[in-house]
Design a protein around this motif. Structure first.
Motif, PDB file in Angstrom:
ATOM      1  N   SER A 339     -17.836 -74.904  67.097  1.00  0.00           N
ATOM      2  CA  SER A 339     -17.302 -76.209  66.708  1.00  0.00           C
ATOM      3  C   SER A 339     -18.294 -76.975  65.853  1.00  0.00           C
ATOM      4  CB  SER A 339     -16.915 -77.032  67.946  1.00  0.00           C
ATOM      5  OG  SER A 339     -18.015 -77.218  68.797  1.00  0.00           O
ATOM      6  N   VAL A 340     -19.591 -76.823  66.124  1.00  0.00           N
ATOM      7  CA  VAL A 340     -20.614 -77.510  65.334  1.00  0.00           C
ATOM      8  C   VAL A 340     -20.609 -77.000  63.901  1.00  0.00           C
ATOM      9  CG1 VAL A 340     -23.088 -77.930  65.089  1.00  0.00           C
ATOM     10  CG2 VAL A 340     -22.045 -77.975  67.359  1.00  0.00           C
ATOM     11  N   VAL A 341     -20.565 -75.681  63.754  1.00  0.00           N
ATOM     12  CA  VAL A 341     -20.528 -75.096  62.408  1.00  0.00           C
ATOM     13  C   VAL A 341     -19.254 -75.507  61.687  1.00  0.00           C
ATOM     14  CG1 VAL A 341     -20.367 -72.921  61.124  1.00  0.00           C
ATOM     15  CG2 VAL A 341     -22.000 -73.140  63.018  1.00  0.00           C
ATOM     16  N   TRP A 342     -18.127 -75.440  62.369  1.00  0.00           N
ATOM     17  CA  TRP A 342     -16.831 -75.743  61.751  1.00  0.00           C
ATOM     18  C   TRP A 342     -16.744 -77.201  61.325  1.00  0.00           C
ATOM     19  CZ3 TRP A 342     -12.259 -78.549  62.824  1.00  0.00           C
ATOM     20  CH2 TRP A 342     -11.120 -78.126  62.126  1.00  0.00           C
ATOM     21  N   ALA A 343     -17.094 -78.119  62.234  1.00  0.00           N
ATOM     22  CA  ALA A 343     -16.925 -79.549  61.949  1.00  0.00           C
ATOM     23  C   ALA A 343     -17.902 -80.070  60.909  1.00  0.00           C
ATOM     24  CB  ALA A 343     -17.068 -80.356  63.236  1.00  0.00           C
ATOM     25  N   ASN A 344     -18.994 -79.338  60.665  1.00  0.00           N
ATOM     26  CA  ASN A 344     -19.962 -79.769  59.662  1.00  0.00           C
ATOM     27  C   ASN A 344     -19.755 -79.088  58.309  1.00  0.00           C
ATOM     28  OD1 ASN A 344     -21.818 -81.754  60.900  1.00  0.00           O
ATOM     29  ND2 ASN A 344     -22.142 -80.131  62.397  1.00  0.00           N
ATOM     30  N   ASP A 345     -18.679 -78.320  58.188  1.00  0.00           N
ATOM     31  CA  ASP A 345     -18.324 -77.701  56.910  1.00  0.00           C
ATOM     32  C   ASP A 345     -17.644 -78.744  56.032  1.00  0.00           C
ATOM     33  OD1 ASP A 345     -16.822 -76.294  54.861  1.00  0.00           O
ATOM     34  OD2 ASP A 345     -17.160 -74.461  56.011  1.00  0.00           O
ATOM     35  N   ILE A 346     -18.080 -78.902  54.801  1.00  0.00           N
ATOM     36  CA  ILE A 346     -17.517 -79.906  53.906  1.00  0.00           C
ATOM     37  C   ILE A 346     -16.036 -79.667  53.662  1.00  0.00           C
ATOM     38  CG2 ILE A 346     -18.183 -78.605  51.843  1.00  0.00           C
ATOM     39  CD1 ILE A 346     -18.010 -82.453  52.279  1.00  0.00           C
ATOM     40  N   ASN A 347     -15.608 -78.406  53.652  1.00  0.00           N
ATOM     41  CA  ASN A 347     -14.191 -78.093  53.440  1.00  0.00           C
ATOM     42  C   ASN A 347     -13.338 -78.525  54.629  1.00  0.00           C
ATOM     43  OD1 ASN A 347     -14.521 -76.801  50.854  1.00  0.00           O
ATOM     44  ND2 ASN A 347     -15.438 -75.069  51.951  1.00  0.00           N
ATOM     45  N   VAL A 348     -13.908 -78.437  55.814  1.00  0.00           N
ATOM     46  CA  VAL A 348     -13.204 -78.901  57.014  1.00  0.00           C
ATOM     47  C   VAL A 348     -13.029 -80.416  56.958  1.00  0.00           C
ATOM     48  CG1 VAL A 348     -13.395 -79.202  59.513  1.00  0.00           C
ATOM     49  CG2 VAL A 348     -13.914 -76.979  58.477  1.00  0.00           C
ATOM     50  N   ARG A 349     -14.083 -81.116  56.579  1.00  0.00           N
ATOM     51  CA  ARG A 349     -14.009 -82.573  56.510  1.00  0.00           C
ATOM     52  C   ARG A 349     -12.993 -83.026  55.463  1.00  0.00           C
ATOM     53  NH1 ARG A 349     -19.723 -85.355  58.073  1.00  0.00           N
ATOM     54  NH2 ARG A 349     -20.302 -83.883  59.714  1.00  0.00           N
ATOM     55  N   LYS A 350     -12.930 -82.311  54.378  1.00  0.00           N
ATOM     56  CA  LYS A 350     -11.920 -82.645  53.372  1.00  0.00           C
ATOM     57  C   LYS A 350     -10.517 -82.380  53.914  1.00  0.00           C
ATOM     58  CE  LYS A 350     -14.777 -81.883  49.241  1.00  0.00           C
ATOM     59  NZ  LYS A 350     -15.008 -81.032  48.042  1.00  0.00           N
ATOM     60  N   ALA A 351     -10.361 -81.266  54.613  1.00  0.00           N
ATOM     61  CA  ALA A 351      -9.047 -80.918  55.155  1.00  0.00           C
ATOM     62  C   ALA A 351      -8.585 -81.940  56.191  1.00  0.00           C
ATOM     63  CB  ALA A 351      -9.092 -79.520  55.769  1.00  0.00           C
ATOM     64  N   LEU A 352      -9.522 -82.462  56.986  1.00  0.00           N
ATOM     65  CA  LEU A 352      -9.186 -83.444  58.024  1.00  0.00           C
ATOM     66  C   LEU A 352      -9.100 -84.864  57.474  1.00  0.00           C
ATOM     67  CD1 LEU A 352     -11.495 -82.209  60.941  1.00  0.00           C
ATOM     68  CD2 LEU A 352      -9.019 -81.907  60.765  1.00  0.00           C
ATOM     69  N   ASN A 353      -9.448 -85.033  56.200  1.00  0.00           N
ATOM     70  CA  ASN A 353      -9.485 -86.354  55.544  1.00  0.00           C
ATOM     71  C   ASN A 353     -10.480 -87.299  56.218  1.00  0.00           C
ATOM     72  OD1 ASN A 353      -7.727 -86.133  53.294  1.00  0.00           O
ATOM     73  ND2 ASN A 353      -5.965 -86.174  54.682  1.00  0.00           N
ATOM     74  N   ILE A 354     -11.675 -86.764  56.466  1.00  0.00           N
ATOM     75  CA  ILE A 354     -12.770 -87.586  56.976  1.00  0.00           C
ATOM     76  C   ILE A 354     -13.299 -88.440  55.827  1.00  0.00           C
ATOM     77  CG2 ILE A 354     -15.010 -87.574  58.117  1.00  0.00           C
ATOM     78  CD1 ILE A 354     -12.629 -86.434  59.764  1.00  0.00           C
ATOM     79  N   ARG A 355     -13.467 -89.726  56.061  1.00  0.00           N
ATOM     80  CA  ARG A 355     -13.956 -90.617  55.007  1.00  0.00           C
ATOM     81  C   ARG A 355     -15.393 -90.268  54.641  1.00  0.00           C
ATOM     82  NH1 ARG A 355     -11.608 -96.057  57.933  1.00  0.00           N
ATOM     83  NH2 ARG A 355      -9.418 -95.797  57.322  1.00  0.00           N
ATOM     84  N   GLU A 356     -15.607 -90.056  53.366  1.00  0.00           N
ATOM     85  CA  GLU A 356     -16.924 -89.665  52.898  1.00  0.00           C
ATOM     86  C   GLU A 356     -17.947 -90.762  53.171  1.00  0.00           C
ATOM     87  OE1 GLU A 356     -17.175 -88.248  48.931  1.00  0.00           O
ATOM     88  OE2 GLU A 356     -15.289 -87.140  49.033  1.00  0.00           O
ATOM     89  N   GLY A 357     -19.137 -90.333  53.588  1.00  0.00           N
ATOM     90  CA  GLY A 357     -20.231 -91.260  53.806  1.00  0.00           C
ATOM     91  C   GLY A 357     -20.215 -91.994  55.123  1.00  0.00           C
ATOM     92  N   THR A 358     -19.210 -91.728  55.962  1.00  0.00           N
ATOM     93  CA  THR A 358     -19.123 -92.464  57.230  1.00  0.00           C
ATOM     94  C   THR A 358     -19.771 -91.722  58.378  1.00  0.00           C
ATOM     95  OG1 THR A 358     -16.973 -91.470  57.764  1.00  0.00           O
ATOM     96  CG2 THR A 358     -16.962 -93.546  56.524  1.00  0.00           C
ATOM     97  N   LYS A 359     -20.098 -90.470  58.184  1.00  0.00           N
ATOM     98  CA  LYS A 359     -20.614 -89.678  59.295  1.00  0.00           C
ATOM     99  C   LYS A 359     -21.660 -88.700  58.797  1.00  0.00           C
ATOM    100  CE  LYS A 359     -20.282 -88.996  63.718  1.00  0.00           C
ATOM    101  NZ  LYS A 359     -20.387 -90.092  64.690  1.00  0.00           N
ATOM    102  N   GLY A 360     -22.766 -88.642  59.533  1.00  0.00           N
ATOM    103  CA  GLY A 360     -23.767 -87.646  59.239  1.00  0.00           C
ATOM    104  C   GLY A 360     -23.390 -86.342  59.903  1.00  0.00           C
ATOM    105  N   GLU A 361     -24.317 -85.738  60.594  1.00  0.00           N
ATOM    106  CA  GLU A 361     -24.033 -84.467  61.250  1.00  0.00           C
ATOM    107  C   GLU A 361     -23.116 -84.684  62.448  1.00  0.00           C
ATOM    108  OE1 GLU A 361     -26.377 -80.668  63.293  1.00  0.00           O
ATOM    109  OE2 GLU A 361     -27.484 -82.403  62.543  1.00  0.00           O
ATOM    110  N   TRP A 362     -22.075 -83.865  62.535  1.00  0.00           N
ATOM    111  CA  TRP A 362     -21.163 -83.911  63.680  1.00  0.00           C
ATOM    112  C   TRP A 362     -21.832 -83.185  64.845  1.00  0.00           C
ATOM    113  CZ3 TRP A 362     -18.915 -80.568  67.100  1.00  0.00           C
ATOM    114  CH2 TRP A 362     -17.798 -81.010  67.811  1.00  0.00           C
ATOM    115  N   ALA A 363     -21.707 -83.752  66.032  1.00  0.00           N
ATOM    116  CA  ALA A 363     -22.222 -83.118  67.250  1.00  0.00           C
ATOM    117  C   ALA A 363     -21.156 -83.214  68.322  1.00  0.00           C
ATOM    118  CB  ALA A 363     -23.505 -83.795  67.716  1.00  0.00           C
TER     119      ALA A 363
END
Length: 479
Positions: A339-363
């Protein structure tokens, strides 16, 4: 309450970035339908929505959620709000490792591509579920102010309830669905507070009225001292300590293993013997291999460390684990890495529509933001709720020593409910899956079930049995 300088600088930077983005977009809430996810082949066979809901006096808290519609009948099936424990652990854990419709295909993460597969025992086959990252700073949730990251048990519950009300404003089609507040582990303290808030508002005639039917909690933290104290008796029942160690510990410590008198050497000696017998076990599943801890934590770990510190006992963590191979296939920490590897992938964040710049490393769990444990026991909330027209499902993986079934059953018994159906086995595929007991108090009823062989997050270890339990309970059938 203060941060360290590095944490403070990082949090201020994130808060500034978040404020700037909100000014640019003028959009404090958003939602998106996600049809594809990295690692999953083809279109998702279920409806996934992700988004943010603004919470707080100035909408400074941006609470991220995953919402999955029931795969059966979204318009009729119950709506669940799922709070993962910790506190401050991402709801993605509950989604992908426990009750959600997808999970990882485990193999060799260093060689094999990271792959998502469907979970045949997902609770979303029976219910609509909101998986909420809370409080702010957890998962992909964030705050536009530094103060917004400060939380406590009461604030956590209050803000989660505010999230739910605001989410329903944008999803009014689910207002009539039966509503259940649910979660496991430390959320055992948070869920009853949320339920209390809802019942108070219903009785006050607050609009719109929520169709609250009850709550669901698994291996729930309830009474911190009682949960920890019960580990001695649990270890004895499970043959982890001898009769002599158990008798000397109960005699010398007089049943108190948390606030230990540092001058009571006999008690300290007995607890040391207990630690020698259990220190190399995984307290969250005593049959699982003991593995090095990941760079993560949950409140149970904090409780364990605090307990042993007060007792003057050293936990054999770093030194005794250095000879354990890191590649043990059953290590929970190895599974968490996915989950750490997956959630910190930039493509995953784009797919989930995570707002850019709002989150550093996911844990998996957030260790950096201030949190006050201001509810030592949620028992009084349960006592209040037992006078309402509600249903409760409480379950325990019976191989969990972190919050043993003994302590959970003890606080349930202390509610002095009417025993309707005494302890008996329940079955899955004609095999004993655990034991159950049923209580009532006029219009309130509580079903308690153990999951045979289950750990601290029971659906993670026994997915089919937990699915069968949930399915029968939702259908008002005996488990």
């Amino acid at each position: 309450m203060t941060f360290s300088s590095s944490i403070c600088t990082s949090a201020k930077f994130w808060a500034w970035q978040a404020s700037f983005l909100l000014l640019l977009t003028n959009n404090g809430a958003s939602q998106s339908i996600i049809k594809n996810l990295p690692g999953f082949s083809g279109d998702l066979p279920f409806k996934l929505e992700t988004g943010y809901v603004s919470v707080g006096k100035f909408d400074e808290l941006q609470m991220f959620y995953y919402f999955i519609e029931s795969e059966r009948s979204p318009e009729n099936d119950p709506l669940l709000l799922w709070i993962t424990g910790g506190p401050r652990c991402s709801s993605f854990y509950g989604l992908v490792y426990e009750i959600g419709p997808i999970s990882f295909q485990f193999g060799d993460l260093n060689k094999d591509p990271l792959t998502l597969v469907t979970n045949p025992y997902a609770w979303t086959k029976l219910a609509n579920i909101i998986f909420l990252d809370a409080p702010a700073g957890t998962g992909f949730s964030y705050s536009t102010t530094l103060e917004g990251y400060i939380s406590s048990d009461t604030l956590h519950a209050t803000r989660a309830y505010e999230f739910l009300k605001r989410w329903l404003v944008t999803h009014p089609q689910f207002l009539a669905n039966p509503l259940y507040i649910s979660g496991d582990s430390f959320s055992g303290k948070i869920v009853p507070i949320i339920v209390q808030h809802i019942t108070d508002d219903i009785e006050a005639g607050t609009e719109p009225p929520l169709n609250l039917k009850g709550y669901i909690i698994g291996n729930p933290a309830t009474n911190t001292k009682g949960d920890v104290n019960s580990r001695i008796e649990y270890a004895h029942r499970m043959a982890l300590i001898s009769d002599r160690i158990y008798e000397s510990t109960t005699r010398n410590c007089k049943g108190e293993y948390v606030d230990v008198d540092p001058n009571n050497q006999l008690c300290l000696n007995s607890l040391q013997a207990f630690q020698e017998c259990t220190g190399r076990l995984d307290s969250e599943h005593i049959l699982a291999p003991l593995c090095p801890r990941a760079n993560d934590y949950d409140e149970l770990t904090v409780l364990e460390m605090n307990w042993n510190w007060k007792a003057g006992i050293s936990l054999p963590v770093e030194d005794t684990l250095k000879d354990f191979p890191s590649s043990l296939q059953l290590c929970r920490e190895d599974r968490i890495r996915y989950s750490v590897v997956w959630a910190n992938d930039i493509n995953v964040r784009k797919a989930l529509n995570i707002r850019e710049g709002t989150k550093g490393e996911w844990a998996k769990c957030n260790r950096t933001t201030p949190y006050t444990f201001d509810i030592p026991s949620s028992l009084e909330y349960h006592r209040n709720l037992s006078k309402k027209s509600l249903r409760a499902l409480v379950y325990s993986g019976d191989h969990d020593m972190a919050i043993p079934y003994i302590s959970t059953l003890a606080w349930i018994e202390s509610l002095n409910l009417t025993l309707e159906d005494d302890w008996k086995p329940w079955f899955s595929d004609d095999q004993v899956a655990g034991y159950t007991i049923y209580y009532s108090n006029k219009e309130y009823n509580l079903t308690y079930a153990t999951i045979k062989g289950g750990g601290h997050t029971a659906p993670e270890y026994n997915p089919k049995e937990c699915f069968d339990m949930f399915n029968r309970w939702l259908g008002h059938s005996p488990i």
